[in-house]
Scaffold this active site. Structure first.
Site, PDB file in Angstrom:
ATOM      1  CG  ASP A 202      -1.889   1.153   1.279  1.00 29.44           C
ATOM      2  OD1 ASP A 202      -1.701   2.124   0.515  1.00 29.44           O
ATOM      3  OD2 ASP A 202      -2.836   1.103   2.082  1.00 29.44           O
ATOM      4  CB  VAL A 203       1.756   3.816  -2.559  1.00 23.47           C
ATOM      5  CG1 VAL A 203       2.195   2.861  -3.653  1.00 23.47           C
ATOM      6  CG2 VAL A 203       0.373   4.392  -2.847  1.00 23.47           C
TER       7      VAL A 203
ATOM      8  CG  ASN B 254       0.422   1.665 -12.946  1.00 18.85           C
ATOM      9  OD1 ASN B 254       0.021   2.362 -13.867  1.00 18.85           O
ATOM     10  ND2 ASN B 254      -0.347   0.739 -12.373  1.00 18.85           N
TER      11      ASN B 254
ATOM     12  CE1 TYR C  89      -5.319  10.816 -11.687  1.00 17.34           C
ATOM     13  CE2 TYR C  89      -5.443  12.052 -13.741  1.00 17.34           C
ATOM     14  CZ  TYR C  89      -5.088  10.906 -13.050  1.00 17.34           C
ATOM     15  OH  TYR C  89      -4.504   9.853 -13.704  1.00 17.34           O
TER      16      TYR C  89
ATOM     17  CE  LYS D 287      -1.530  10.036 -11.778  1.00 21.39           C
ATOM     18  NZ  LYS D 287      -0.670   8.866 -11.507  1.00 21.39           N
TER      19      LYS D 287
END
Length: 268
Positions: free
Chosen positions: A50-51, A77, A142, A146
């Site tokens: 789990d990041v 990813n 978002y 990113k």
């Protein structure tokens, strides 16, 4: 000897497609999932990771090193989508998005770097998004997460180059995956001033994903990056107009580009 590849978020979507493709090309692939025991079928091994949990990151990396002795390629990813008017998105959802899309990938990078430095080689590929090059209405959080990972890539790439470690990013456009089902959607509120426009945009955003390209394009692009001796800093994979929109942003005045986006999203 086969290169060892770790793909975070490898149980579905782009990660799974990339993993299957790379394995067929002869790479030793490990994927990660928060709950690998819930994945009934997978063509390559999945480790629990789990990041958002540093302990699980360290354990996953340690286990792969114990099995393989190295990690040649990290593909960051794992990520989540989020939509909504920024005014109406709960703070905890914004924090979760940045934890998954920015802080998590940074922690995974920090965990693999000592091993790559020891083996005097390595490649880190951060999966960002074409949305990260521009602030998109109702996808602003978002876009920001990113975009942040794009800049992290630029910075850390210079820091680790002296150790023969390459860092790059690949920004996909819309691909037909299950991301729409897994992203957080701020609810369309009855008394919201954004109700009509956001409701319409939500349908359009999901439609773009459903009509997106084949994720195999990403898999082929990533294999090409792995086989490149000196990877570039930025790669973009997607429909021509999505990539062209980045070029337009670079050459047009800010307000002109804003008008184009507002027309595209039917905002007045």
């Amino acid at each position: 000897m086969a290169k060892v590849v770790l793909i975070t978020g490898g149980s579905s979507g782009i990660g799974k497609t990339v993993g299957i493709y790379l394995q067929k090309q002869g790479f030793k692939v490990y994927g990660s999932s928060r709950n690998p025991e819930n994945v009934t079928e997978n063509a390559f091994p999945l480790v629990a990771l789990d990041v958002r949990n540093n302990e699980s990151i360290q354990k996953a990396i340690t286990d792969i090193i114990a099995n393989e002795g190295k990690i040649d390629v990290l593909i960051n990813n794992a990520g989540v989508g989020i939509t909504g008017p920024i005014e109406e998105i709960p703070l905890e959802e914004i924090q979760n998005n940045f934890h998954t899309n920015v802080f998590g990938p940074i922690e995974v990078i920090k965990a693999v770097l000592p091993h790559m430095r020891k083996q005097k080689s390595g490649l880190i590929i951060n999966v960002t998004s074409i949305a990260g090059y521009m602030g998109l209405p109702y996808r602003g959080i978002y876009s920001a997460s990113k975009g942040a990972l794009e800049l992290i890539t630029e910075a850390i790439r210079m820091e680790v180059k002296p150790f023969n470690i390459n860092v790059t990013n690949v920004a996909p456009g819309d691909f037909a995956t299950d991301i729409a089902a897994r992203r957080f959607h701020a609810p369309v509120l009855e008394n919201s001033p954004y109700k009509e426009v956001y409701s319409s945009q939500l349908a359009t955003i999901n439609e773009h994903v459903n009509d997106g390209g084949d994720p195999i394009e990403m898999a082929k692009a990533i294999q090409a990056i792995i086989q490149t001796k000196e990877p570039k800093i930025h790669y973009k994979v997607g429909a021509f107009m999505q990539k062209f929109s980045i070029f337009l942003k670079m050459i047009l005045p800010d307000t002109t580009y804003e008008k184009i986006l507002m027309n595209h999203y039917k905002l007045k």
